[in-house]
Design a protein around this motif. Sequence first.
Motif, PDB file in Angstrom:
ATOM      1  N   LYS A  14       0.807  -1.229   0.000  1.00  0.00           N
ATOM      2  CA  LYS A  14       0.000   0.000   0.000  1.00  0.00           C
ATOM      3  C   LYS A  14       0.837   1.275   0.000  1.00  0.00           C
ATOM      4  CE  LYS A  14      -4.142  -2.034   2.022  1.00  0.00           C
ATOM      5  NZ  LYS A  14      -4.606  -2.389   0.668  1.00  0.00           N
ATOM      6  N   MET A  15       2.108   1.179  -0.361  1.00  0.00           N
ATOM      7  CA  MET A  15       2.966   2.381  -0.377  1.00  0.00           C
ATOM      8  C   MET A  15       2.586   3.316  -1.496  1.00  0.00           C
ATOM      9  SD  MET A  15       6.931   1.361  -0.103  1.00  0.00           S
ATOM     10  CE  MET A  15       7.587   3.016  -0.283  1.00  0.00           C
ATOM     11  N   ASP A  16       2.481   4.585  -1.192  1.00  0.00           N
ATOM     12  CA  ASP A  16       2.296   5.601  -2.224  1.00  0.00           C
ATOM     13  C   ASP A  16       2.725   6.927  -1.621  1.00  0.00           C
ATOM     14  OD1 ASP A  16       1.596   7.272  -4.253  1.00  0.00           O
ATOM     15  OD2 ASP A  16      -0.555   6.843  -4.181  1.00  0.00           O
ATOM     16  N   LEU A  17       4.012   7.166  -1.647  1.00  0.00           N
ATOM     17  CA  LEU A  17       4.539   8.362  -0.993  1.00  0.00           C
ATOM     18  C   LEU A  17       5.475   9.099  -1.946  1.00  0.00           C
ATOM     19  CD1 LEU A  17       7.763   7.852  -0.023  1.00  0.00           C
ATOM     20  CD2 LEU A  17       6.624   6.286   1.532  1.00  0.00           C
ATOM     21  N   VAL A  18       5.771  10.332  -1.596  1.00  0.00           N
ATOM     22  CA  VAL A  18       6.665  11.163  -2.394  1.00  0.00           C
ATOM     23  C   VAL A  18       7.693  11.780  -1.471  1.00  0.00           C
ATOM     24  CG1 VAL A  18       6.853  13.155  -3.920  1.00  0.00           C
ATOM     25  CG2 VAL A  18       4.819  11.707  -4.013  1.00  0.00           C
ATOM     26  N   ILE A  19       8.956  11.604  -1.818  1.00  0.00           N
ATOM     27  CA  ILE A  19      10.008  12.252  -1.036  1.00  0.00           C
ATOM     28  C   ILE A  19      10.454  13.510  -1.761  1.00  0.00           C
ATOM     29  CG2 ILE A  19      12.348  12.006  -0.133  1.00  0.00           C
ATOM     30  CD1 ILE A  19      11.646   9.055   0.368  1.00  0.00           C
ATOM     31  N   VAL A  20      10.384  14.624  -1.057  1.00  0.00           N
ATOM     32  CA  VAL A  20      10.847  15.905  -1.585  1.00  0.00           C
ATOM     33  C   VAL A  20      12.133  16.237  -0.835  1.00  0.00           C
ATOM     34  CG1 VAL A  20      10.315  18.353  -1.885  1.00  0.00           C
ATOM     35  CG2 VAL A  20       8.498  16.641  -2.122  1.00  0.00           C
ATOM     36  N   ARG A  21      13.237  16.023  -1.536  1.00  0.00           N
ATOM     37  CA  ARG A  21      14.555  16.143  -0.921  1.00  0.00           C
ATOM     38  C   ARG A  21      15.200  17.456  -1.332  1.00  0.00           C
ATOM     39  NH1 ARG A  21      19.409  12.414  -3.456  1.00  0.00           N
ATOM     40  NH2 ARG A  21      21.161  13.614  -2.672  1.00  0.00           N
ATOM     41  N   GLU A  22      15.711  18.188  -0.355  1.00  0.00           N
ATOM     42  CA  GLU A  22      16.493  19.383  -0.664  1.00  0.00           C
ATOM     43  C   GLU A  22      17.725  18.919  -1.424  1.00  0.00           C
ATOM     44  OE1 GLU A  22      18.711  22.590  -1.167  1.00  0.00           O
ATOM     45  OE2 GLU A  22      19.533  20.986   0.092  1.00  0.00           O
ATOM     46  N   ASN A  23      18.070  19.630  -2.459  1.00  0.00           N
ATOM     47  CA  ASN A  23      18.949  19.059  -3.476  1.00  0.00           C
ATOM     48  C   ASN A  23      20.255  19.814  -3.660  1.00  0.00           C
ATOM     49  OD1 ASN A  23      19.045  16.924  -5.243  1.00  0.00           O
ATOM     50  ND2 ASN A  23      18.036  18.003  -6.912  1.00  0.00           N
ATOM     51  N   GLU A  24      20.445  20.904  -2.918  1.00  0.00           N
ATOM     52  CA  GLU A  24      21.602  21.752  -3.224  1.00  0.00           C
ATOM     53  C   GLU A  24      22.580  21.908  -2.083  1.00  0.00           C
ATOM     54  OE1 GLU A  24      20.861  25.265  -5.982  1.00  0.00           O
ATOM     55  OE2 GLU A  24      19.138  25.292  -4.641  1.00  0.00           O
ATOM     56  N   GLU A  25      22.105  21.807  -0.844  1.00  0.00           N
ATOM     57  CA  GLU A  25      23.008  22.222   0.233  1.00  0.00           C
ATOM     58  C   GLU A  25      23.300  21.062   1.172  1.00  0.00           C
ATOM     59  OE1 GLU A  25      19.884  25.052   2.662  1.00  0.00           O
ATOM     60  OE2 GLU A  25      20.917  25.896   0.964  1.00  0.00           O
ATOM     61  N   ASP A  26      23.419  21.349   2.463  1.00  0.00           N
ATOM     62  CA  ASP A  26      23.767  20.299   3.432  1.00  0.00           C
ATOM     63  C   ASP A  26      25.225  19.891   3.165  1.00  0.00           C
ATOM     64  OD1 ASP A  26      23.575  18.279   5.338  1.00  0.00           O
ATOM     65  OD2 ASP A  26      21.910  17.242   4.400  1.00  0.00           O
ATOM     66  N   LEU A  27      25.599  18.673   3.469  1.00  0.00           N
ATOM     67  CA  LEU A  27      26.994  18.249   3.291  1.00  0.00           C
ATOM     68  C   LEU A  27      27.394  18.140   1.826  1.00  0.00           C
ATOM     69  CD1 LEU A  27      26.612  15.684   6.076  1.00  0.00           C
ATOM     70  CD2 LEU A  27      28.488  17.319   6.081  1.00  0.00           C
ATOM     71  N   TYR A  28      26.417  18.238   0.911  1.00  0.00           N
ATOM     72  CA  TYR A  28      26.703  18.060  -0.503  1.00  0.00           C
ATOM     73  C   TYR A  28      27.281  19.317  -1.147  1.00  0.00           C
ATOM     74  CZ  TYR A  28      24.229  13.664  -0.070  1.00  0.00           C
ATOM     75  OH  TYR A  28      23.843  12.403   0.313  1.00  0.00           O
ATOM     76  N   ALA A  29      27.491  20.369  -0.343  1.00  0.00           N
ATOM     77  CA  ALA A  29      28.217  21.516  -0.883  1.00  0.00           C
ATOM     78  C   ALA A  29      29.646  21.120  -1.245  1.00  0.00           C
ATOM     79  CB  ALA A  29      28.209  22.671   0.125  1.00  0.00           C
ATOM     80  N   GLY A  30      30.088  19.995  -0.734  1.00  0.00           N
ATOM     81  CA  GLY A  30      31.391  19.461  -1.150  1.00  0.00           C
ATOM     82  C   GLY A  30      32.566  20.301  -0.687  1.00  0.00           C
ATOM     83  N   ILE A  31      32.410  20.997   0.434  1.00  0.00           N
ATOM     84  CA  ILE A  31      33.502  21.832   0.944  1.00  0.00           C
ATOM     85  C   ILE A  31      34.244  21.032   2.005  1.00  0.00           C
ATOM     86  CG2 ILE A  31      34.120  24.068   1.920  1.00  0.00           C
ATOM     87  CD1 ILE A  31      31.440  25.135   0.973  1.00  0.00           C
ATOM     88  N   GLU A  32      35.331  20.420   1.595  1.00  0.00           N
ATOM     89  CA  GLU A  32      36.098  19.557   2.486  1.00  0.00           C
ATOM     90  C   GLU A  32      37.538  20.043   2.586  1.00  0.00           C
ATOM     91  OE1 GLU A  32      35.048  15.586   0.646  1.00  0.00           O
ATOM     92  OE2 GLU A  32      34.700  15.153   2.778  1.00  0.00           O
ATOM     93  N   HIS A  33      38.079  19.938   3.793  1.00  0.00           N
ATOM     94  CA  HIS A  33      39.463  20.327   4.033  1.00  0.00           C
ATOM     95  C   HIS A  33      40.119  19.323   4.963  1.00  0.00           C
ATOM     96  CE1 HIS A  33      37.569  24.200   2.942  1.00  0.00           C
ATOM     97  NE2 HIS A  33      38.743  24.530   2.466  1.00  0.00           N
ATOM     98  N   ARG A  34      41.318  18.928   4.616  1.00  0.00           N
ATOM     99  CA  ARG A  34      42.166  18.249   5.595  1.00  0.00           C
ATOM    100  C   ARG A  34      42.858  19.343   6.381  1.00  0.00           C
ATOM    101  NH1 ARG A  34      47.015  13.747   4.799  1.00  0.00           N
ATOM    102  NH2 ARG A  34      47.487  13.604   7.040  1.00  0.00           N
ATOM    103  N   GLN A  35      42.739  19.278   7.706  1.00  0.00           N
ATOM    104  CA  GLN A  35      43.181  20.406   8.507  1.00  0.00           C
ATOM    105  C   GLN A  35      44.432  20.117   9.311  1.00  0.00           C
ATOM    106  OE1 GLN A  35      39.400  21.484  10.441  1.00  0.00           O
ATOM    107  NE2 GLN A  35      39.371  22.956   8.784  1.00  0.00           N
ATOM    108  N   THR A  36      44.604  18.866   9.676  1.00  0.00           N
ATOM    109  CA  THR A  36      45.790  18.496  10.453  1.00  0.00           C
ATOM    110  C   THR A  36      46.218  17.127   9.955  1.00  0.00           C
ATOM    111  OG1 THR A  36      44.563  17.297  12.149  1.00  0.00           O
ATOM    112  CG2 THR A  36      44.817  19.665  12.487  1.00  0.00           C
ATOM    113  N   ASP A  37      47.231  16.583  10.611  1.00  0.00           N
ATOM    114  CA  ASP A  37      47.615  15.221  10.244  1.00  0.00           C
ATOM    115  C   ASP A  37      46.457  14.255  10.437  1.00  0.00           C
ATOM    116  OD1 ASP A  37      50.426  15.314   9.460  1.00  0.00           O
ATOM    117  OD2 ASP A  37      50.772  16.062  11.485  1.00  0.00           O
ATOM    118  N   GLU A  38      45.644  14.523  11.452  1.00  0.00           N
ATOM    119  CA  GLU A  38      44.644  13.531  11.837  1.00  0.00           C
ATOM    120  C   GLU A  38      43.211  13.861  11.430  1.00  0.00           C
ATOM    121  OE1 GLU A  38      46.906  11.802  15.804  1.00  0.00           O
ATOM    122  OE2 GLU A  38      45.217  13.163  16.091  1.00  0.00           O
ATOM    123  N   VAL A  39      42.937  15.124  11.130  1.00  0.00           N
ATOM    124  CA  VAL A  39      41.531  15.546  11.075  1.00  0.00           C
ATOM    125  C   VAL A  39      41.123  16.082   9.704  1.00  0.00           C
ATOM    126  CG1 VAL A  39      39.805  17.093  12.069  1.00  0.00           C
ATOM    127  CG2 VAL A  39      41.513  15.999  13.543  1.00  0.00           C
TER     128      VAL A  39
END
Lengths: 507, 507
Positions: free
Chosen positions: A130-155
Motif C-alpha cells: 500500500k505504499m504511495d509516498l513522495v520524497i521531496v529532498r532538498e537538493n543543493e546544500e547540506d553536506l553536498y556543498a562538497g567543501i572539504e578540508h584536511r586540517q591536520t595530520d589527523e583531522v
Amino acid sequence: MKSDAPTPLLAAADPTPATAVPITVAHGDGIGPEIMQATLKVLAAAGARIAPETIDIGEKLYRAGHSSGIAPEAWESLRRTKVFLKSPITTPQGGGYKSLNVTIRKTLGLYANVRPCVSYAPFVATRHPKMDLVIVRENEEDLYAGIEHRQTDEVFQCLKLITRPGCEKIVRYAFEYARANGRRKVTCMTKDNIMKMTDGLFHRVFDEIRAEYPEIETDHMIIDIGAARLATRPEQFDVIVTPNLYGDILSDIAAELTGSVGLAGSANIGEHVAMFEAIHGSAPDIAGQGIANPSGLLLGAVMMLVHIRQADIATRIHNAWLCTLEDGVFTADLAGAGRVGRPFGSMDFADAIIERLGRLPTKLKPVQYQNPAAPATPTEAPAGGAAAPARRPAARKALVGVDVFVHFSGHSADALAARLQSCPSAALRLQMITNRGVKVWPGGFPETFCTDHWRCRFVASESGGQVAARAIVDLLGALTDAGIDVIKTENLCTFDGEQGFALGQGQ
Amino acid sequence: MKSDAPTPLLAAADPTPATAVPITVAHGDGIGPEIMQATLKVLAAAGARIAPETIDIGEKLYRAGHSSGIAPEAWESLRRTKVFLKSPITTPQGGGYKSLNVTIRKTLGLYANVRPCVSYAPFVATRHPKMDLVIVRENEEDLYAGIEHRQTDEVFQCLKLITRPGCEKIVRYAFEYARANGRRKVTCMTKDNIMKMTDGLFHRVFDEIRAEYPEIETDHMIIDIGAARLATRPEQFDVIVTPNLYGDILSDIAAELTGSVGLAGSANIGEHVAMFEAIHGSAPDIAGQGIANPSGLLLGAVMMLVHIRQADIATRIHNAWLCTLEDGVFTADLAGAGRVGRPFGSMDFADAIIERLGRLPTKLKPVQYQNPAAPATPTEAPAGGAAAPARRPAARKALVGVDVFVHFSGHSADALAARLQSCPSAALRLQMITNRGVKVWPGGFPETFCTDHWRCRFVASESGGQVAARAIVDLLGALTDAGIDVIKTENLCTFDGEQGFALGQGQ
C-alpha cells in the motif's frame, strides 16, 4: 509472455514545429543509451510534442579532460531549453572527479528532488503493497556543498551548510506539490535534537510555512526514528520533506521497499530549469545487451511531460505502462518471482507500452495528471518551481569573539592554553578549548581522547562585550608570530541579540 | 499468561564484598527508575557480583542549573568505577541544552556504540525472522561534535569532523568484536562518493585494517544503498561499522525491523570507561505506572556483565529472559498480536525472569557468553576497548592558500571579486568564488542561486607556490580594512604533496 493487447485506441498526436517544446537529452553511460532510445520511442508514439536536442555528458567528457564531466555547449543547451531528460551517467572512480549530478543540480539551482515511491502489488512483489509516498529532498546544500578540508595530520572536515532561503524554497515546494497533487500530509524529518542550529533552522522554517497550508496535515520526526518508521510502515507516509543527506538515504529506502528500484523516476526542479531522470545508475555490467528496464527513465519522462504542460500525453503513457505490469510484461530485472515466459528486451518493452497506449489499467489505479498553472512570467521555465524568496532585511549582527582552530600535536590542553594566553591581545581572552567538540580546558578530563585539532574559543575581554574585526586579525597575527599553527577560524556573532554559536560539549 | 515454569534450577551466587565490582547506576527520568529497579532485581537474584552506587543525572540536574545535566560528583563516580549502567534520561526541550548522552560519550571517550539487533520470531512479530546483526557505530565525532555557527543572515553551519585515530579505533573495535563473538563478516558504510575526504578517510582506514583480519569477510556499501538493503534484507548483514550519523539512522532502522525497539540494549565502549543502556527513550507518557518493559536495559546490563567478566551471570540472565519470551510472558508494549492474558508489569516481569533463571530456551537459540580477555594493564577498564592508536609521524605539511568566507548581501560575484581584488596582497591571489560550494566566479551562471555566504579561495600568487602564515594574516587585515565582512577561514594545505582540499563544484 507476449500480451494479446488490442490495437491502440488512440492515434498519436501530430507534433508540429509550432507546438514542439525543445528539450535537452543526454543519452548517458552504461545502459543509458538503451533506455533513452526506448523512452524516446514511447514518447514519440504517444504524441509528445517535444523537439529533443542531444548533448554529451559523463564518462566521455571526463576522459576528454573536462574535470566536471560536461562541456560549455552542453550548458548552453540546458540553459536555453530549460528542460533536461537525462540518462544515468558514470563518474570515473579515482582522480577526485566531482559528481556531475551534483554539479548540474547546483549550477542550475535544481533545489527540489522529487521522487514518488509507489508499490505495484501484486504485479511487483513487495512487503508493503500500500505504499504511495513522495520524497521531496532538498537538493543543493547540506553536506553536498562538497567543501572539504584536511586540517591536520589527523583531522578531515566537511562543512554542512543549511540556509534560510534554501529551507524556504524546499519546504514551500513540498507544500505546493502536496496541494497540486491532492496529497494530504507533509512530514518533515531532521536531526534537530543534535544539530539545533542547522537542522533547527529547517524545522523552524517548516513550522513557519506550514501555517500557510492549513488544509494539509503536518508532522515532524527525528530522522533516525523517521527512517525506522519508513522502513517498517511506509504506507503511513504521504509527502516527506527533508534536507539533502537524509533525503538521499530515505529515497533509496523507500524505492527499495516498493520492490524494485528500476521502476522509479525523479524530477529535479529549479526556478529556471528542471531535470528528469531514472533513480537508478548506469549499470555498466549489463550495458549494450538491450535488456535494461527503461521504466525508471520513462516515468521520469512522464514527470517531464506534466512539467511542460502535456499532462494528456503523460497520463496516456503512464496508464499504458501500468497496463504492461498488469499484463505480465516484464524485463530481465523483474524475472523470477513466479513470472512465466521470457523477459522483454528494452525496445520490445517499449513496443509493449506503445501497443497499450489509450488503455487504462483495471487493477492498478489509473493516473490522471493535470497541467500545472501556466508560468507567471515568460522567463520562468514552463511550470517552474516557486521563485526564490526575497532577501530579508539584515539582522543586527554583532561580533563577540572567534573560534580559532589550531593544529597542535601535543597532548596537553593546559600547555596549549598557556601558549595561547602568552600571546598578547587586549581585546580578546581565551574562554575555552574543545577537542572534537568536547571541552578540554578549563577543567577537562584525562579520559577525553584528543586529536591534534583544537578549537580555541576567544571572547571579548570585557564580559559580554563586542569585538572589532581588526582585533581578530591582530590576535591571529600574534598567534602566528608565536608559531601557533592556526588552521581555521569561525567568527562568533550574535544576530539581533541571539547567540549565533553553540556551546562546547560539557561547557 | 502466567508461566508454569519450574523452580529455578540454579541458586543465586553469593556476592561478597571481595568479588563485587563497583558500578555506577543512574535511574534516569520517565520510566527510567522503574526499569532500573526491575533490572537490578534480576541482577541481584542471578548473583551478579556488583556493588552499585547511584548518581543523579538528567532532567533534575538541568533544572537545577547544571547546563550539561550532570554534576561533578557524578563524574567522579563514573571515572572511579569505569562502569556505568544508565537508564534513559530526558533532555528538556528549548534552552539550548546539550544532549547529556552526547556529553557523556564524548567526555569519557566512549567511541564505540555497539547495538545487537536480533529477531525473536515467532515470539515477537517481525517481517524479518532471521535478523541477527550488530551495528558498531562511531560514537564521538562526525556532525555530533556539535560545532555549529550562524555565519550570515541566511547561512548556518555545522562541522563534520572525521579523524584518523577515530576511524582506526572504531574500525578495529568492529573487527575485534567480530572475532571475539564468532561473527563472520564486517560491512562498512559511508558516503564517500560525495564526501571523498571525510568519509573517504573512514573507508580507507577500513581497507587498511581489514587486511589484518583475513578470516573475516568484508564489504563496503554507499550508505543510501546500504540503508535500503538493510531495510529490506537485514538477514544479509552480520556486523556493520559506520560513522556516527549513519550509525544513528541504521541502528534505529535495524531495531525497528526486529519488531520491537523495547527489547534492545546497547554498549558504549571507551578506552577507560564503558556505559550500558537500553536503546529506547524515557517515555514520560507512561512513566510511574509500573508497566514499562525493562528488557532493553536488562540486555544492556547483560552486555555489562560480559564486560566485567561475569559471563556466567550474563548467560544465565539472557537465557532466562529468552525463556520468558517463549513462555508468552509479555509487558504492555508487546500486547496485542494474538497474545492472550494480561500484560505483566515491570516488576512482575522481573520476577518472571527470576523464576526462569537456570533454564535454557528450547525454540530460540540459547546464548553462551565468554569472558573477554583480562585487561592488559590495571589502569584500563575491565575488558576495555583497544588502546588509542599511537600518534603517527607528522606529514610534510605546506600552506598553499586560504578559503576566506565572506558575508556579502549583494548578488554579484563579479562585484565581490572586484572588491576582493582591490585589496593589496603580494603573496595571494583570488582564484575562485563559490556559493554553497558551486563556483560562481570566474565564469558563473545566472541560474545558480546565491546566498549571502561566499567562499573566496586565495592561492599563492606564484602558481603552485607556498604561502607564509603571516601572508594570510596580512590578507585578512587588508580585507577587514576594506570593510569586507570576513566570517571564517579555512587554510589550504598539502600533506606530503597531496592536496588537502576539495575543488569547487564546477571548478
